[in-house]
Design an enzyme around this catalytic site. Sequence first.
Site, PDB file in Angstrom:
ATOM      1  N   SER A 101       4.513  38.711  47.037  1.00  0.00           N
ATOM      2  CA  SER A 101       3.765  38.733  45.725  1.00  0.00           C
ATOM      3  C   SER A 101       2.529  39.433  45.783  1.00  0.00           C
ATOM      4  O   SER A 101       2.304  40.495  46.500  1.00  0.00           O
ATOM      5  CB  SER A 101       3.602  37.273  44.995  1.00  0.00           C
ATOM      6  OG  SER A 101       3.089  37.488  43.790  1.00  0.00           O
ATOM      7  N   ASP A 197      12.707  37.704  37.968  1.00  0.00           N
ATOM      8  CA  ASP A 197      11.368  37.300  38.154  1.00  0.00           C
ATOM      9  C   ASP A 197      10.375  37.517  36.828  1.00  0.00           C
ATOM     10  O   ASP A 197      10.495  38.561  36.308  1.00  0.00           O
ATOM     11  CB  ASP A 197      10.770  38.292  39.288  1.00  0.00           C
ATOM     12  CG  ASP A 197       9.371  37.977  39.751  1.00  0.00           C
ATOM     13  OD1 ASP A 197       8.627  37.247  39.193  1.00  0.00           O
ATOM     14  OD2 ASP A 197       9.302  38.338  41.134  1.00  0.00           O
ATOM     15  N   HIS A 227      10.682  34.629  40.804  1.00  0.00           N
ATOM     16  CA  HIS A 227       9.708  34.935  41.584  1.00  0.00           C
ATOM     17  C   HIS A 227       9.577  34.234  42.836  1.00  0.00           C
ATOM     18  O   HIS A 227       9.028  34.840  44.070  1.00  0.00           O
ATOM     19  CB  HIS A 227       8.441  34.900  40.852  1.00  0.00           C
ATOM     20  CG  HIS A 227       7.252  35.508  41.516  1.00  0.00           C
ATOM     21  ND1 HIS A 227       7.117  36.874  41.710  1.00  0.00           N
ATOM     22  CD2 HIS A 227       6.201  34.979  41.898  1.00  0.00           C
ATOM     23  CE1 HIS A 227       5.919  37.080  42.105  1.00  0.00           C
ATOM     24  NE2 HIS A 227       5.265  36.036  42.421  1.00  0.00           N
TER      25      HIS A 227
END
Length: 249
Positions: A101, A197, A227
């Site tokens: 991320s 996600d 995610h």
Amino acid sequence: MAATTFLETPQRRRLAYHKSEGAGPTVVFLGGLRSDMEGTKAVHLEDWARARGQAYLRFDYSGHGESSGRFEEGCIGDWHEDTVAAVSALTEGPLIVVGSSMGGWQALLLARVMPERIAGMVTIAAAPDFTEDGYWASFTDAQKEALETVGHVELPSDYMEPYIITKRMIEDGRTRLVLRSPLNLPFPVRFLQGTADTAVSTDTAVRLLDHASGPDMRLLLVKDADHRFSDGPCLGLIEDAVRDVIGGN
């Protein structure tokens, strides 16, 4: 579990870390926004590296986990400084950088300042430029006004309590953007992205793949992965990707 060790950075921040000795290249895990080094992916990858006899480093950015500071005081540039400090002080030789991320953005920033150290990169739901393309682009006029008058806004999260997003984070993020200028990644790169996600879209993953240049880049889209990307099959895919970019190194 080994005791946490701490590093004092040139910026006088105290970073918590765990380091496993082993053969190179050293695998370095860069976590996401408001995540920490005790997350499933970071710990799983450490166990995997130890089983291989591979050197491994995980750490907490300032304002995260066991490190000093408050999250609300930090920004992308601070965490970039933390990453550079940790890598410079705690590792030697070639690196395999794994960024999750926001850690994907940090991995790309690291590649800009020390490309000669990086032997391979794996990103998991990489979120480059999210302060501008995600937060600022979606802010209402009222939220933008709050940034100016109050200095921050609160944003809901699917995964934890609301984020405090500060004016400093937005303004600093604009100085760290990687999708507006050439992004050369002269080493094997594997981008991993789940189609379910809700924090980072597949469009972002494709944009990153299209924008970056390099001799060996691949994007793997995983249907229905979210995610977190941390169930058994996804963890196996991360292992495969890291093993792939290590290759002959």
